[in-house]
Design a protein around this motif. Structure first.
Motif, PDB file in Angstrom:
ATOM      1  N   ASN A  18       0.863  -1.175   0.000  1.00  0.00           N
ATOM      2  CA  ASN A  18       0.000   0.000   0.000  1.00  0.00           C
ATOM      3  C   ASN A  18       0.906   1.234   0.000  1.00  0.00           C
ATOM      4  O   ASN A  18       2.130   1.119  -0.030  1.00  0.00           O
ATOM      5  N   GLU A  19       0.307   2.392   0.007  1.00  0.00           N
ATOM      6  CA  GLU A  19       1.102   3.623  -0.080  1.00  0.00           C
ATOM      7  C   GLU A  19       2.016   3.792   1.122  1.00  0.00           C
ATOM      8  O   GLU A  19       3.138   4.291   0.995  1.00  0.00           O
ATOM      9  N   SER A  23       6.002   4.080   0.718  1.00  0.00           N
ATOM     10  CA  SER A  23       6.697   5.247   1.264  1.00  0.00           C
ATOM     11  C   SER A  23       7.845   4.824   2.177  1.00  0.00           C
ATOM     12  O   SER A  23       8.939   5.396   2.132  1.00  0.00           O
ATOM     13  N   GLU A  41       8.305   3.332  -9.765  1.00  0.00           N
ATOM     14  CA  GLU A  41       7.149   2.527  -9.397  1.00  0.00           C
ATOM     15  C   GLU A  41       7.624   1.304  -8.629  1.00  0.00           C
ATOM     16  O   GLU A  41       8.709   0.778  -8.881  1.00  0.00           O
TER      17      GLU A  41
END
Length: 98
Positions: A18-19, A23, A41
């Motif tokens: 997930n983000e 991160s 990506e």
């Protein structure tokens, strides 16, 4: 033409990409290496392609992603897990049609 830096990650069963995780990966790369190493990506893969002797197939994957037909990029007979290349073939097709 242009090129993108792609990062393929194999996650533990309970993790999802997930983000927040992406991160965290980017931050660790920035701190441990440099901003030049940050991927454009990040992709979650189910398995890493290996030869029968246990070597990762990095160069054939790069060739497949640059448009080389799979038959010319890698010998499936020399692979421990030939089905693992299917993901990269599909990804290359998505990039070529985009």
């Amino acid at each position: 033409g242009s090129s993108a830096m792609l990062l393929f990650v194999l996650l533990a069963d309970e993790q999802t990409l997930n983000e927040a995780l992406a991160s965290k990966i980017r931050n660790q790369l920035r701190e441990g290496a440099s901003p030049r190493h940050l991927p454009d990506e990040i992709f979650h893969i189910e398995q890493i392609p290996y030869t029968l002797t246990g070597k990762k197939l990095e160069v054939p994957v790069r060739k497949i992603l640059s448009g080389v037909p799979i038959e010319k990029a890698a010998s499936r007979d020399a692979m421990a897990n030939p089905a693992s290349l299917s993901y990269f073939v599909e990804l290359a097709q998505r990039y070529q049609t985009a």
